[in-house]
Design a protein around this motif. Structure first.
Motif, mmCIF file in Angstrom:
data_model
loop_
_atom_site.group_PDB
_atom_site.id
_atom_site.type_symbol
_atom_site.label_atom_id
_atom_site.label_comp_id
_atom_site.label_asym_id
_atom_site.label_seq_id
_atom_site.Cartn_x
_atom_site.Cartn_y
_atom_site.Cartn_z
ATOM 1 N N GLN A 1 62.071 -29.594 132.978
ATOM 2 C CA GLN A 1 60.683 -30.010 132.748
ATOM 3 C C GLN A 1 60.425 -30.262 131.265
ATOM 4 O OE1 GLN A 1 57.758 -27.317 134.305
ATOM 5 N NE2 GLN A 1 56.058 -28.705 133.944
ATOM 6 N N GLN A 2 60.851 -29.315 130.424
ATOM 7 C CA GLN A 2 60.647 -29.495 128.991
ATOM 8 C C GLN A 2 61.484 -30.656 128.453
ATOM 9 O OE1 GLN A 2 62.540 -26.908 126.278
ATOM 10 N NE2 GLN A 2 60.870 -26.932 124.797
ATOM 11 N N ALA A 3 62.735 -30.761 128.913
ATOM 12 C CA ALA A 3 63.612 -31.828 128.440
ATOM 13 C C ALA A 3 63.056 -33.196 128.816
ATOM 14 C CB ALA A 3 65.010 -31.643 129.013
ATOM 15 N N THR A 4 62.449 -33.314 129.995
ATOM 16 C CA THR A 4 61.870 -34.588 130.419
ATOM 17 C C THR A 4 60.710 -34.984 129.525
ATOM 18 O OG1 THR A 4 62.537 -34.155 132.702
ATOM 19 C CG2 THR A 4 60.858 -35.824 132.363
ATOM 20 N N GLN B 1 60.408 -34.038 126.378
ATOM 21 C CA GLN B 1 61.008 -34.379 125.090
ATOM 22 C C GLN B 1 61.635 -35.766 125.122
ATOM 23 O OE1 GLN B 1 63.646 -31.002 124.911
ATOM 24 N NE2 GLN B 1 62.413 -29.973 123.351
ATOM 25 N N ALA B 2 62.083 -36.190 126.304
ATOM 26 C CA ALA B 2 62.749 -37.488 126.421
ATOM 27 C C ALA B 2 61.830 -38.643 126.044
ATOM 28 C CB ALA B 2 63.272 -37.681 127.845
ATOM 29 N N ALA C 1 65.282 -43.682 131.042
ATOM 30 C CA ALA C 1 66.733 -43.541 131.179
ATOM 31 C C ALA C 1 67.178 -42.156 130.738
ATOM 32 C CB ALA C 1 67.443 -44.620 130.359
ATOM 33 N N ARG C 2 66.596 -41.636 129.636
ATOM 34 C CA ARG C 2 66.931 -40.275 129.194
ATOM 35 C C ARG C 2 66.552 -39.270 130.267
ATOM 36 N NH1 ARG C 2 63.894 -41.519 124.390
ATOM 37 N NH2 ARG C 2 65.270 -42.530 122.884
ATOM 38 N N ALA C 3 65.354 -39.421 130.823
ATOM 39 C CA ALA C 3 64.894 -38.479 131.850
ATOM 40 C C ALA C 3 65.804 -38.514 133.070
ATOM 41 C CB ALA C 3 63.452 -38.799 132.244
ATOM 42 N N THR C 4 66.261 -39.707 133.447
ATOM 43 C CA THR C 4 67.173 -39.842 134.586
ATOM 44 C C THR C 4 68.485 -39.122 134.312
ATOM 45 O OG1 THR C 4 66.206 -41.976 135.207
ATOM 46 C CG2 THR C 4 68.414 -41.493 136.038
ATOM 47 N N LEU C 5 69.043 -39.328 133.116
ATOM 48 C CA LEU C 5 70.296 -38.670 132.756
ATOM 49 C C LEU C 5 70.131 -37.153 132.723
ATOM 50 C CD1 LEU C 5 73.235 -38.755 131.811
ATOM 51 C CD2 LEU C 5 72.403 -39.059 129.470
ATOM 52 N N LEU C 6 69.050 -36.672 132.132
ATOM 53 C CA LEU C 6 68.825 -35.229 132.042
ATOM 54 C C LEU C 6 68.660 -34.606 133.422
ATOM 55 C CD1 LEU C 6 66.432 -35.258 128.966
ATOM 56 C CD2 LEU C 6 68.687 -34.195 129.040
ATOM 57 N N THR C 7 68.021 -35.324 134.332
ATOM 58 C CA THR C 7 67.877 -34.828 135.705
ATOM 59 C C THR C 7 69.242 -34.634 136.351
ATOM 60 O OG1 THR C 7 65.712 -35.884 136.012
ATOM 61 C CG2 THR C 7 66.953 -35.347 138.003
ATOM 62 N N MET C 8 70.118 -35.602 136.176
ATOM 63 C CA MET C 8 71.458 -35.492 136.762
ATOM 64 C C MET C 8 72.272 -34.392 136.093
ATOM 65 S SD MET C 8 72.730 -39.340 137.764
ATOM 66 C CE MET C 8 72.203 -40.220 136.293
ATOM 67 N N LEU C 9 72.194 -34.311 134.762
ATOM 68 C CA LEU C 9 72.966 -33.298 134.046
ATOM 69 C C LEU C 9 72.532 -31.890 134.420
ATOM 70 C CD1 LEU C 9 73.226 -34.758 130.421
ATOM 71 C CD2 LEU C 9 74.907 -34.856 132.262
ATOM 72 N N SER C 10 71.250 -31.705 134.686
ATOM 73 C CA SER C 10 70.752 -30.358 134.983
ATOM 74 C C SER C 10 71.308 -29.806 136.290
ATOM 75 C CB SER C 10 69.218 -30.358 135.046
ATOM 76 O OG SER C 10 68.748 -31.113 136.146
ATOM 77 N N HIS C 11 71.937 -30.658 137.093
ATOM 78 C CA HIS C 11 72.556 -30.198 138.345
ATOM 79 C C HIS C 11 74.065 -30.038 138.219
ATOM 80 C CE1 HIS C 11 68.649 -31.545 139.896
ATOM 81 N NE2 HIS C 11 68.885 -30.764 140.915
ATOM 82 N N LEU C 12 74.624 -30.378 137.062
ATOM 83 C CA LEU C 12 76.052 -30.175 136.866
ATOM 84 C C LEU C 12 76.330 -28.701 136.605
ATOM 85 C CD1 LEU C 12 77.158 -33.180 134.620
ATOM 86 C CD2 LEU C 12 77.221 -32.983 137.098
ATOM 87 N N PRO C 13 77.436 -28.173 137.110
ATOM 88 C CA PRO C 13 77.734 -26.748 136.931
ATOM 89 C C PRO C 13 77.675 -26.287 135.479
ATOM 90 C CG PRO C 13 79.226 -27.710 138.531
ATOM 91 C CD PRO C 13 78.426 -28.842 137.977
ATOM 92 N N GLY C 14 78.132 -27.101 134.541
ATOM 93 C CA GLY C 14 78.151 -26.682 133.146
ATOM 94 C C GLY C 14 76.853 -26.914 132.397
ATOM 95 N N ILE D 1 67.294 -33.493 121.717
ATOM 96 C CA ILE D 1 66.915 -32.734 122.920
ATOM 97 C C ILE D 1 67.893 -31.606 123.164
ATOM 98 C CG2 ILE D 1 66.636 -32.863 125.430
ATOM 99 C CD1 ILE D 1 65.647 -35.734 125.064
ATOM 100 N N PHE D 2 69.195 -31.912 123.084
ATOM 101 C CA PHE D 2 70.204 -30.880 123.307
ATOM 102 C C PHE D 2 70.067 -29.753 122.287
ATOM 103 C CE2 PHE D 2 72.990 -34.404 125.219
ATOM 104 C CZ PHE D 2 72.563 -34.102 126.497
ATOM 105 N N ILE D 3 69.876 -30.108 121.023
ATOM 106 C CA ILE D 3 69.753 -29.094 119.976
ATOM 107 C C ILE D 3 68.475 -28.299 120.150
ATOM 108 C CG2 ILE D 3 69.414 -28.782 117.483
ATOM 109 C CD1 ILE D 3 71.434 -31.054 117.079
#
Length: 428
Positions: free
Chosen positions: A111-114, A116-117, A91-104, A125-127
Motif C-alpha cells: 500500500q505504501q509502495a504504491t 510512493q510509486a 507501471a511501477r505500481a504494477t511491478l511492485l504488486t507482482m514483486l510483493s508476491h515473490l518469496p524474496g 522506493i526500495f531504499i
C-alpha cells in the motif's frame, strides 16, 4: 537525487544525435558504460542488446524491469510494458504488486509502495522501504548478543587463561588474563544493518531519504561495520525473539550484495535490481491463482511428470507446464495452464491471430496429450491491458475434446477477480 530516466521494456537507448530516430537519450558516458555492460560477458548482457538504426548505435532494453544505477550517479529505471498508454506511475505500481508476491520480496509494504510509486523512482522506493523497516526495528529496540572478549583485567571475570596469566602476570598478580562473554549490541545482525546503511551514504538520494538515512545511522554509532559480510550473513540466526529483524535484514542483504544482476556481479559501486518479467509474471500468477479457485482445487506449479518422447529407456524433452489445476480428493489433473509475458490484442484476429505464437500452441497441444489424455480444457494466460481486458470469446479446438482458452490476468485486481474465466470451473 541523481538523474533518473524511465524507460519501458524493449525501448531503445541512444546518445548524441540519435534523438532523430526516436529513442531515449542518455549521456554519452552513460551509454558507453551500458554498452560495456552489454558486452561484458561471453554471453552478453541479458537485459541490454546492442543494435542499430539509421546508422546509429543503440541499446535495446530486453524483457527485464527494475533499476540500474551507474558509477556516474545516473539511474536507469526500466518499467514493465503492460499496455500502450501506461504511465510510469502505473507501471511501477504494477511491478511492485507482482514483486510483493515473490518469496524474496514479501516484505514490500504494497500500500505504501504504491503511493510512493506516484512520485518516486524504484530505487528510492526500495531504499525508503528499507529505512522504514529499520525505523520500526529501532522502536522495538536493537537486539544484543553475547560476544566473546579477552582482556587483562583488574578483576576476575569469566574463564582464566592460564598460559596467558603466567606469561603476562607472574609479577603483576593483581591482574587476570581472562576470556569472558559480554552482552553487547555488536552482533552479526546489527553489523549488517549498519553496513547496509553505510553503503547507502554513497548514493545520491532524495533529500527525504538522505535525512532519514543519517538519523537512523546515528543509532548504530556504537556498533562496528561488518568486516566479513558473507561470514556474518552465513552466521545469521534470527531466533523467535528477533522476528522484528526479518524485514530489515531481507532488505539489508539485498543492498549489501549489490542488488546486482549477473552482469554486474563484483561491481560494488553500482546498486541495481533487475527482474526477468517472464519469471516474475509466472511466479505472481502461481502465488495468486489459488484465490481464484474454489477450495477443492489446488495449484501445482512447474510439474514435470511427463516427457515428449521416449528413446529406449530414456525420457527425452521434459514437458513442464507452468501450472496444473488438480482436484484434492481424489488427486486428478483438471486443467493445464501456461503463462506468457506478452501483449495480446484481443480485438485483432486477422493475420497475426491476436499476436499469439504458433510455437505456444504446439507446446500446449503436447501438454494436453500428456497431462489430460487429449480431453479437457487448457488456458494460456497473458497480462491484461486496455486492448485485452476480456478473454478471447471463442476457444481454440485441438480436437472435439481438447480446448484451449486465451485469457487476460488482472495483475492489480482484487483477489478473486484477477482470473478471467470463460467457462464454468470443472467440478471434482
Amino acid at each position: 537525487m541523481g538523474e533518473v530516466i524511465s524507460v519501458f521494456e524493449y525501448d531503445l537507448l541512444g546518445s548524441g544525435k540519435a534523438a532523430s530516430v526516436g529513442v531515449k537519450l542518455v549521456p554519452q558516458h552513460v551509454f558507453n558504460y551500458l554498452e560495456a555492460l552489454s558486452l561484458a560477458s561471453i554471453q552478453g548482457s541479458q537485459f541490454l542488446k546492442l543494435t542499430s538504426r539509421s546508422g546509429f548505435k543503440l541499446l535495446q532494453v530486453q524483457n527485464y524491469a527494475g533499476m540500474l544505477s551507474t558509477p556516474h550517479g545516473f539511474q536507469l529505471e526500466i518499467l514493465p510494458k503492460v499496455g500502450k498508454n501506461l504511465t510510469a506511475a502505473n507501471a511501477r505500481a504494477t511491478l511492485l504488486t507482482m514483486l510483493s508476491h515473490l518469496p524474496g520480496f514479501r516484505h514490500i509494504q504494497t500500500q505504501q509502495a504504491t503511493l510512493q510509486a506516484q512520485r518516486m523512482p524504484l530505487l528510492e522506493i526500495f531504499i525508503s522501504q528499507f529505512l522504514l523497516s529499520v525505523s520500526q526495528l529501532l522502536k522495538q529496540g536493537l537486539r544484543s548478543d553475547y560476544v566473546s572478549e579477552q582482556g587483562n583485567l583488574a578483576f576476575m571475570k569469566g574463564k582464566l587463561m592460564l598460559s596467558a596469566q603466567l606469561r603476562h602476570n607472574s609479577v603483576n598478580r593483581h591482574k587476570f588474563c581472562v576470556n569472558y562473554d559480554d552482552y553487547m549490541p555488536d552482533c552479526a545482525a546489527n553489523r549488517l544493518l549498519h553496513s547496509a546503511l553505510d553503503k547507502l551514504l554513497s548514493l545520491q538520494l532524495s533529500s527525504e531519504n538522505q535525512r532519514w538515512l543519517y538519523e537512523l545511522r546515528f543509532a548504530f554509532d556504537g556498533i562496528p561495520l561488518s568486516r566479513d559480510i558473507d561470514g556474518d550473513i552465513n552466521s545469521l540466526r534470527l531466533d523467535r525473539g528477533m522476528s522484528h529483524y526479518n524485514e530489515p535484514m531481507a532488505w539489508a542483504q539485498l543492498i549489501l550484495r549489490g542488488m546486482s544482476p549477473s552482469a554486474l556481479q563484483g561491481n560494488t559501486n553500482a546498486i541495481s535490481l533487475l527482474f526477468p518479467m517472464e519469471a516474475v509474471f509466472e511466479s505472481f500468477v502461481a502465488q495468486t491463482l489459488p484465490h481464484e479457485l474454489p477450495p477443492h482445487f489446488k495449484v501445482q506449479p512447474q510439474v514435470s511428470t511427463y516427457s515428449l518422447v521416449k528413446h529406449g529407456f530414456h525420457d527425452c524433452f521434459k514437458l513442464r507446464p507452468d501450472l496444473l489445476i488438480q482436484s484434492r480428493l481424489p488427486v486428478q489433473t483438471k486443467m493445464v495452464m501456461d503463462t506468457k509475458w506478452k501483449l495480446v490484442n484481443g480485438s485483432k484476429h486477422t493475420k497475426s491471430l491476436y499476436g499469439l505464437a504458433q510455437a505456444d500452441f504446439y507446446q500446449m497441444f503436447a501438454y494436453g496429450q500428456k497431462y489430460l489424455d487429449g480431453s479437457g480444457e487448457m488456458y494460456l494466460i497473458y497480462p491484461a491491458h486496455d486492448d485485452f481486458s476480456q478473454p478471447i470469446p471463442q476457444h481454440f479446438a485441438f480436437s472435439n475434446t481438447l480446448k484451449l482458452w486465451v485469457v487476460p490476468y488482472q495483475i492489480t485486481g482484487k483477489p478473486g477477480e484477477r482470473m478471467m474465466w470463460v467457462s464454468d470451473i470443472p467440478s471434482v
